[in-house]
Every structure is written in structure tokens, then in C-alpha cells.
Write a protein that holds these residues in place. Structure first.
Motif, PDB file in Angstrom:
ATOM      1  N   THR A   1      14.710  12.014  23.902  1.00 56.40           N
ATOM      2  CA  THR A   1      14.460  12.241  22.468  1.00 56.40           C
ATOM      3  C   THR A   1      13.732  11.109  21.752  1.00 56.40           C
ATOM      4  O   THR A   1      12.967  11.356  20.819  1.00 56.40           O
ATOM      5  CB  THR A   1      15.782  12.504  21.727  1.00 56.40           C
ATOM      6  OG1 THR A   1      16.631  11.343  21.834  1.00 56.40           O
ATOM      7  CG2 THR A   1      16.505  13.712  22.314  1.00 56.40           C
ATOM      8  N   TRP A   2      13.944   9.877  22.167  1.00 56.93           N
ATOM      9  CA  TRP A   2      13.402   8.759  21.401  1.00 56.93           C
ATOM     10  C   TRP A   2      11.875   8.736  21.315  1.00 56.93           C
ATOM     11  O   TRP A   2      11.342   8.404  20.248  1.00 56.93           O
ATOM     12  CB  TRP A   2      13.942   7.437  21.950  1.00 56.93           C
ATOM     13  CG  TRP A   2      15.320   7.104  21.463  1.00 56.93           C
ATOM     14  CD1 TRP A   2      16.329   7.978  21.179  1.00 56.93           C
ATOM     15  CD2 TRP A   2      15.850   5.792  21.220  1.00 56.93           C
ATOM     16  NE1 TRP A   2      17.458   7.305  20.779  1.00 56.93           N
ATOM     17  CE2 TRP A   2      17.182   5.967  20.800  1.00 56.93           C
ATOM     18  CE3 TRP A   2      15.334   4.517  21.338  1.00 56.93           C
ATOM     19  CZ2 TRP A   2      18.003   4.885  20.467  1.00 56.93           C
ATOM     20  CZ3 TRP A   2      16.142   3.431  21.013  1.00 56.93           C
ATOM     21  CH2 TRP A   2      17.462   3.614  20.575  1.00 56.93           C
ATOM     22  N   PRO A   3      11.130   9.024  22.385  1.00 57.98           N
ATOM     23  CA  PRO A   3       9.665   8.967  22.244  1.00 57.98           C
ATOM     24  C   PRO A   3       9.127   9.862  21.137  1.00 57.98           C
ATOM     25  O   PRO A   3       8.123   9.519  20.493  1.00 57.98           O
ATOM     26  CB  PRO A   3       9.174   9.424  23.626  1.00 57.98           C
ATOM     27  CG  PRO A   3      10.276   9.017  24.557  1.00 57.98           C
ATOM     28  CD  PRO A   3      11.538   9.283  23.786  1.00 57.98           C
ATOM     29  N   ASP A   4       9.767  10.997  20.897  1.00 57.89           N
ATOM     30  CA  ASP A   4       9.326  11.882  19.814  1.00 57.89           C
ATOM     31  C   ASP A   4       9.869  11.439  18.461  1.00 57.89           C
ATOM     32  O   ASP A   4       9.158  11.512  17.448  1.00 57.89           O
ATOM     33  CB  ASP A   4       9.780  13.320  20.096  1.00 57.89           C
ATOM     34  CG  ASP A   4       9.047  13.943  21.277  1.00 57.89           C
ATOM     35  OD1 ASP A   4       7.892  13.554  21.530  1.00 57.89           O
ATOM     36  OD2 ASP A   4       9.644  14.796  21.949  1.00 57.89           O
ATOM     37  N   ILE A   5      11.134  10.982  18.439  1.00 53.61           N
ATOM     38  CA  ILE A   5      11.749  10.604  17.166  1.00 53.61           C
ATOM     39  C   ILE A   5      11.182   9.287  16.647  1.00 53.61           C
ATOM     40  O   ILE A   5      10.952   9.119  15.442  1.00 53.61           O
ATOM     41  CB  ILE A   5      13.281  10.474  17.324  1.00 53.61           C
ATOM     42  CG1 ILE A   5      13.889  11.788  17.800  1.00 53.61           C
ATOM     43  CG2 ILE A   5      13.924  10.056  16.005  1.00 53.61           C
ATOM     44  CD1 ILE A   5      15.360  11.675  18.174  1.00 53.61           C
ATOM     45  N   TYR A   6      10.917   8.359  17.573  1.00 51.35           N
ATOM     46  CA  TYR A   6      10.491   7.012  17.196  1.00 51.35           C
ATOM     47  C   TYR A   6       9.185   6.655  17.907  1.00 51.35           C
ATOM     48  O   TYR A   6       9.169   5.813  18.812  1.00 51.35           O
ATOM     49  CB  TYR A   6      11.571   5.982  17.552  1.00 51.35           C
ATOM     50  CG  TYR A   6      12.956   6.334  17.054  1.00 51.35           C
ATOM     51  CD1 TYR A   6      13.270   6.316  15.696  1.00 51.35           C
ATOM     52  CD2 TYR A   6      13.970   6.705  17.945  1.00 51.35           C
ATOM     53  CE1 TYR A   6      14.536   6.649  15.233  1.00 51.35           C
ATOM     54  CE2 TYR A   6      15.246   7.028  17.492  1.00 51.35           C
ATOM     55  CZ  TYR A   6      15.518   7.009  16.146  1.00 51.35           C
ATOM     56  OH  TYR A   6      16.777   7.340  15.700  1.00 51.35           O
ATOM     57  N   PRO A   7       8.089   7.281  17.534  1.00 52.50           N
ATOM     58  CA  PRO A   7       6.820   7.002  18.224  1.00 52.50           C
ATOM     59  C   PRO A   7       6.358   5.558  18.066  1.00 52.50           C
ATOM     60  O   PRO A   7       5.493   5.105  18.821  1.00 52.50           O
ATOM     61  CB  PRO A   7       5.838   7.988  17.575  1.00 52.50           C
ATOM     62  CG  PRO A   7       6.456   8.334  16.247  1.00 52.50           C
ATOM     63  CD  PRO A   7       7.934   8.287  16.468  1.00 52.50           C
ATOM     64  N   TRP A   8       6.934   4.847  17.123  1.00 50.76           N
ATOM     65  CA  TRP A   8       6.556   3.447  16.887  1.00 50.76           C
ATOM     66  C   TRP A   8       7.187   2.482  17.898  1.00 50.76           C
ATOM     67  O   TRP A   8       6.792   1.315  17.985  1.00 50.76           O
ATOM     68  CB  TRP A   8       6.953   3.035  15.472  1.00 50.76           C
ATOM     69  CG  TRP A   8       8.390   3.301  15.117  1.00 50.76           C
ATOM     70  CD1 TRP A   8       8.888   4.454  14.587  1.00 50.76           C
ATOM     71  CD2 TRP A   8       9.494   2.416  15.277  1.00 50.76           C
ATOM     72  NE1 TRP A   8      10.252   4.341  14.401  1.00 50.76           N
ATOM     73  CE2 TRP A   8      10.653   3.088  14.807  1.00 50.76           C
ATOM     74  CE3 TRP A   8       9.628   1.119  15.757  1.00 50.76           C
ATOM     75  CZ2 TRP A   8      11.922   2.510  14.823  1.00 50.76           C
ATOM     76  CZ3 TRP A   8      10.887   0.524  15.762  1.00 50.76           C
ATOM     77  CH2 TRP A   8      12.017   1.221  15.296  1.00 50.76           C
ATOM     78  N   ILE A   9       8.160   2.952  18.696  1.00 54.09           N
ATOM     79  CA  ILE A   9       8.782   2.094  19.706  1.00 54.09           C
ATOM     80  C   ILE A   9       7.880   2.045  20.932  1.00 54.09           C
ATOM     81  O   ILE A   9       7.493   3.088  21.475  1.00 54.09           O
ATOM     82  CB  ILE A   9      10.178   2.602  20.097  1.00 54.09           C
ATOM     83  CG1 ILE A   9      11.128   2.553  18.889  1.00 54.09           C
ATOM     84  CG2 ILE A   9      10.759   1.769  21.237  1.00 54.09           C
ATOM     85  CD1 ILE A   9      12.533   3.067  19.188  1.00 54.09           C
ATOM     86  N   GLU A  10       7.554   0.852  21.381  1.00 54.41           N
ATOM     87  CA  GLU A  10       6.682   0.682  22.536  1.00 54.41           C
ATOM     88  C   GLU A  10       7.387   1.169  23.809  1.00 54.41           C
ATOM     89  O   GLU A  10       8.576   0.916  24.011  1.00 54.41           O
ATOM     90  CB  GLU A  10       6.265  -0.778  22.671  1.00 54.41           C
ATOM     91  CG  GLU A  10       5.456  -1.268  21.459  1.00 54.41           C
ATOM     92  CD  GLU A  10       5.087  -2.732  21.577  1.00 54.41           C
ATOM     93  OE1 GLU A  10       5.303  -3.321  22.653  1.00 54.41           O
ATOM     94  OE2 GLU A  10       4.592  -3.293  20.581  1.00 54.41           O
ATOM     95  N   ALA A  11       6.640   1.836  24.666  1.00 54.29           N
ATOM     96  CA  ALA A  11       7.212   2.542  25.809  1.00 54.29           C
ATOM     97  C   ALA A  11       7.932   1.628  26.791  1.00 54.29           C
ATOM     98  O   ALA A  11       8.912   2.036  27.430  1.00 54.29           O
ATOM     99  CB  ALA A  11       6.116   3.313  26.542  1.00 54.29           C
ATOM    100  N   GLN A  12       7.493   0.373  26.928  1.00 52.50           N
ATOM    101  CA  GLN A  12       8.137  -0.521  27.895  1.00 52.50           C
ATOM    102  C   GLN A  12       9.579  -0.834  27.518  1.00 52.50           C
ATOM    103  O   GLN A  12      10.353  -1.322  28.344  1.00 52.50           O
ATOM    104  CB  GLN A  12       7.349  -1.825  28.056  1.00 52.50           C
ATOM    105  CG  GLN A  12       7.367  -2.748  26.851  1.00 52.50           C
ATOM    106  CD  GLN A  12       6.192  -2.510  25.913  1.00 52.50           C
ATOM    107  OE1 GLN A  12       5.619  -1.423  25.920  1.00 52.50           O
ATOM    108  NE2 GLN A  12       5.832  -3.515  25.143  1.00 52.50           N
ATOM    109  N   GLY A  13       9.948  -0.530  26.287  1.00 54.60           N
ATOM    110  CA  GLY A  13      11.312  -0.788  25.847  1.00 54.60           C
ATOM    111  C   GLY A  13      12.352   0.101  26.491  1.00 54.60           C
ATOM    112  O   GLY A  13      13.547  -0.204  26.448  1.00 54.60           O
ATOM    113  N   TYR A  14      11.922   1.183  27.121  1.00 52.61           N
ATOM    114  CA  TYR A  14      12.875   2.142  27.683  1.00 52.61           C
ATOM    115  C   TYR A  14      13.306   1.816  29.103  1.00 52.61           C
ATOM    116  O   TYR A  14      14.057   2.576  29.713  1.00 52.61           O
ATOM    117  CB  TYR A  14      12.268   3.545  27.636  1.00 52.61           C
ATOM    118  CG  TYR A  14      11.982   4.038  26.233  1.00 52.61           C
ATOM    119  CD1 TYR A  14      12.959   3.969  25.244  1.00 52.61           C
ATOM    120  CD2 TYR A  14      10.733   4.550  25.890  1.00 52.61           C
ATOM    121  CE1 TYR A  14      12.694   4.404  23.959  1.00 52.61           C
ATOM    122  CE2 TYR A  14      10.473   4.991  24.601  1.00 52.61           C
ATOM    123  CZ  TYR A  14      11.454   4.904  23.640  1.00 52.61           C
ATOM    124  OH  TYR A  14      11.205   5.333  22.370  1.00 52.61           O
TER     125      TYR A  14
END
Length: 253
Positions: A170-183
Motif C-alpha cells: 500500500t505505501w508506494p501508492d499512498i506515499y509516492p513521496w517516499i523513496e523506494a530504497q526505504g522499503y
């Protein structure tokens, strides 16, 4: 140092639950897991503010960096060499070993991805008093617990893969401002948590074999669930209700 204990049930003459029934009751504690807390429901659903996400990441880091301290205490109370050889992997998973930088470093990458600096997260400047108290309670419990009691408290890992997968979904859609490497931390823990829980579950099922002991084990697991829920209570007040600690007090002159 404050010592924290788990309520012991009255001695029961009832027959012990079967191994399968005991495991079912342990797994049924999922209903109290913090994935159901309103903070998590909102964070993984409609979404919360960037400030609330950053607050959660910063506060949760206090828990993450305490995990190896807790597990070192568990090892210190374990006289079974084979059990220690399995349990020590938890410390290596978080602190890192060799080329693997570990889960703590992965969490710091999540912090950077949401806009926090390494220095402010490592300093603990954003940690709420309620979160600090809850995490310290867990570490102190592990220091005084038997190996089997501490292993039982770790069984919230039964439910952890669900929460990590939910964030990844869910986070990539809810929080597009979070950089992907954070996951990376969430992906890393999907397999680690499943592996860890096998050891903790066997230790619990093997050790707590009377009805009284089994009921005590359920209390221990509830204690850990209380820790996780209390942390989110503090964050809900600070970042959702916008009522951080001492918000009614006048600032120092």
C-alpha cells in the motif's frame, strides 16, 4: 532499574491443552496485534500526514535499535548451546555481519527515504516518553526472564509478515513521496520473521506444558502485544490528535 513482570495465573488443575490447541490460542492473539491499532489502520489505509509518518519512523527506530539489546539479554539467560546458536542470528540480522549491513541500517535508510537525517534519528530527539517507557519495559523484561519466557514474548513475529507485506502493498501508492530504497527493511523481514518464529514457537510449545504454564505463556504474549499497542497510543496522541506530551503546559521561560 525498574523490573517488569507478567501476571501469573492461579494454579489450575485443568488438563493442559493439546499442542495444537495451545498453538491455536497463541495464534489467536493476533486479534490484539498492533496492525489493528487505529494509527496503523490509518497509516496503511487512507494515509496519514508526512509528519506522522516521520514520527512513526523515528519512534519505531528506538524499538529497532533495542532489539539486539533484548536478544543479547535473552542469550545471557540461555544455557542451551543449540538454542543460542539459533537465537544469535537475530542479533546479526539487526546489527549486520560481513557485507550485510543489517536491519538497523535498513531502518536508517527508511528514515532517509521519508526525509529524516541519520543524526536526528540516532539521537532519539523525536522519541516520545510513552514509546521510550514501553521499549525499555520490554528490554528490562528480557533481562529478568527465562529463555523460554523471552522466546514466548517474541511470538508477535507470528503476525509480523502480514504487516510488512501490507506496507509493501500500500505505501508506494499512498506515499509516492517516499523513496523506494526505504522499503528494504520490510522486504528483509518477510523471510527473517518467518524463520525466527519457528524457533520461538517450538521453544514455547515444548516448555509450557501444564495448563497453568500455558495460560502464563498467553499472558507473556499479551504483555508484548501491550508494549506494541502502547507505543502506537503515544504516537496517535502526538501525531494524529496533535496532543504531544506536555502540550497543555507553558513553554519554559
Amino acid at each position: 532499574m525498574v523490573q517488569f513482570s507478567v501476571p501469573r495465573p492461579k494454579i489450575s488443575a485443568a488438563e493442559p491443552w493439546s499442542r495444537d490447541e495451545f498453538e491455536r490460542r497463541l495464534r489467536a492473539k493476533e486479534s490484539n496485534y498492533h496492525i489493528h491499532h487505529p494509527f496503523h489502520v490509518a497509516m496503511n489505509g487512507a494515509g496519514v500526514s508526512p509528519a506522522a509518518v516521520r514520527g512513526w519512523v523515528a519512534n519505531r527506530f528506538y524499538y529497532q535499535q533495542a532489539i539486539p539489546l533484548k536478544d543479547a539479554a535473552v542469550l545471557a539467560n540461555c544455557r542451551d548451546r543449540n538454542a543460542r546458536r539459533l537465537w544469535i542470528q537475530r542479533i546479526l540480522d539487526h546489527d549486520g555481519v560481513g557485507a550485510d549491513e543489517g536491519g538497523i541500517e535498513a531502518w536508517l535508510q527508511l528514515a532517509a527515504a521519508v526525509g529524516l537525517t541519520r543524526a536526528e534519528v540516532e539521537s532519539g530527539e523525536h522519541v516520545l516518553p510513552g514509546v521510550r517507557f514501553a521499549v525499555d519495559a520490554y528490554v528490562n523484561f528480557a533481562r529478568g526472564a527465562t529463555f523460554e519466557e523471552a522466546a514466548c514474548s517474541s511470538l508477535t513475529e507470528l503476525f509480523a509478515p502480514t504487516i510488512h507485506q501490507k506496507r509493501l502493498d500500500t505505501w508506494p501508492d499512498i506515499y509516492p513521496w517516499i523513496e523506494a530504497q526505504g522499503y528494504r527493511y520490510f522486504r528483509k523481514r518477510l523471510s527473517e520473521a518467518r524463520r525466527d518464529v519457528e524457533h520461538g514457537l517450538i521453544a514455547t510449545l515444548d516448555h509450557f506444558i501444564s495448563r497453568t504454564a500455558q495460560e502464563y505463556a498467553l499472558n507473556i504474549l499479551q504483555f508484548k502485544l501491550n508494549i506494541l499497542w502502547s507505543m502506537l497510543d503515544a504516537m496517535w496522541m502526538a501525531y494524529i490528535e496533535m496532543k504531544p506530551p506536555f502540550y497543555t503546559c507553558k513553554p519554559d521561560e
